[in-house]
Design an enzyme around this catalytic site. Structure first.
Site, PDB file in Angstrom:
ATOM      1  N   ASP A  85       0.822  -1.205   0.000  1.00 32.64           N
ATOM      2  CA  ASP A  85       0.000   0.000   0.000  1.00 32.64           C
ATOM      3  C   ASP A  85       0.858   1.258   0.000  1.00 32.64           C
ATOM      4  OD1 ASP A  85      -2.471  -1.347   0.088  1.00 32.64           O
ATOM      5  OD2 ASP A  85      -2.312  -1.606   2.257  1.00 32.64           O
ATOM      6  N   TYR A 109       6.655 -10.127   6.703  1.00 38.65           N
ATOM      7  CA  TYR A 109       6.664  -8.685   6.920  1.00 38.65           C
ATOM      8  C   TYR A 109       7.288  -8.363   8.274  1.00 38.65           C
ATOM      9  CZ  TYR A 109       3.425  -7.726   3.036  1.00 38.65           C
ATOM     10  OH  TYR A 109       2.844  -7.602   1.793  1.00 38.65           O
TER      11      TYR A 109
END
Length: 261
Positions: A51, A109
Site C-alpha cells: 500500500d 513482513y
C-alpha cells in the site's frame, strides 16, 4: 525469456506498488526503467502489492522479454534509470513455470515501531512512532493465538477483494531492540491491511488498554469493527518471499538495514 528481480524500495513517496493513472507508483517506475533497458514495453508481476507508504526490502517481481542481457546489465541498467528510493538487489533468469505471486509459498513482513517520547527525524518515514510505554513481551504472548490457518475477518480491510478470509500464519514474533519494537510475521499470504490491523490491535495490548486474551476474542468475533484502528503504514516492510527450492533464487539479509537480523 522470463526474468525475476529482487527489489527494495522506500514506499513513502508512492501511492503504493500498483500502477495507477496520474499518480506515482513503484510498479510504474520499475516498468519504465525496465522498458528503457529492454528497448521494449515491459509489464511486471509482483509477489505482494504494498500500500501507499509501505516499504520493501524483499519484494520479488518477474517479467517476460525478448531482450538478451546479462544479469549485471539488467541490474546496473535498471538501477541507473530508477529514482534513488527504488533499487534492484538481484536478477535471475527463471523458467516459464515461475510466477512471482503464484509460485510463492510464504510472505514475511516486519513492522518497526519507534517507541519514544519524541518523534524521530531521520527515520520518520521508515518507522511508526508511538510514544506510550509499550510492553513487547505482552504483545508477543498475545500474538501466538494467531498461529495456524484461521479466519482473519477481524483483521481484513473492508475493501479487501480476497474470496476467503482464511490465511495460515506460520510464525509471529514481537521483540524489542532498544527504542524499537519489531513485529515479525510470516504467512502463506495476507489479506488487505491484515498486518497493519494485527499490529494495531497488538499495540492496544502492549499499551495496557486490552487484556492478553483480546486477540483470541477478536478472531472469534469475525468483525473488523471490534478490532483496533489500522496501524500507520510507514513502519511496514515486506522483507521476504519464499519460493520452492527448484527456482534457486538468491537469499539476502532481510532488513531493514538499521535492524539486527
Amino acid at each position: 525469456m522470463r526474468i525475476a528481480l529482487g527489489i527494495e524500495y522506500d514506499g513513502s513517496g508512492y501511492f503504493g506498488w500498483q500502477r495507477q493513472a496520474e499518480v506515482d507508483s513503484v510498479q510504474g517506475q520499475l516498468e519504465r526503467a525496465l522498458s528503457i533497458v529492454a528497448n521494449e514495453p515491459i509489464g511486471l508481476f509482483c509477489a505482494g502489492r504494498t500500500d501507499a507508504g509501505v516499504h520493501a526490502t524483499g519484494q520479488v517481481v518477474h517479467f517476460d522479454t525478448n531482450a538478451i542481457r546479462n544479469e549485471g546489465a539488467w541490474t546496473l541498467g535498471v538501477n541507473a534509470n530508477l529514482p534513488d528510493n527504488i533499487a534492484v538487489r538481484w536478477v535471475k533468469e527463471v523458467d516459464d513455470s515461475f510466477h512471482a505471486r503464484f509460485s510463492a509459498t510464504a510472505r514475511r513482513y516486519r513492522y518497526v515501531i519507534y517507541n519514544h517520547s519524541f518523534r524521530p527525524g531521520i527515520l520518520r518515514h521508515g518507522v511508526s512512532h508511538y510514544h506510550g510505554n509499550i510492553d513487547a513481551d505482552k504483545m508477543h504472548q498475545a500474538a501466538q493465538v494467531l498461529l495456524g490457518e484461521q479466519d482473519f475477518t477481524s483483521f481484513r480491510a473492508v475493501q479487501c477483494q480476497s474470496k476467503t478470509p482464511f490465511r495460515n500464519v506460520h510464525c509471529v514474533n514481537v521483540t524489542r531492540q532498544g527504542m524499537y519494537v519489531i513485529v515479525d510475521i510470516a504467512a502463506n499470504a495476507f489479506l488487505h491491511h491484515m498486518v497493519r490491523n494485527i499490529v494495531g490491535s497488538l499495540l492496544e495490548i502492549g499499551l495496557g488498554n486490552q487484556p492478553l486474551t483480546w486477540m483470541g476474542d477478536l478472531l472469534a468475533l469475525k468483525d473488523r469493527n471490534q478490532a483496533a484502528a489500522t496501524a500507520k503504514p510507514h513502519g511496514l516492510y515486506l522483507v521476504d518471499v519464499t519460493y520452492p527450492e527448484q527456482y534457486q533464487l538468491p537469499k539476502l539479509a532481510l532488513g531493514p538495514l538499521f535492524m539486527l537480523d
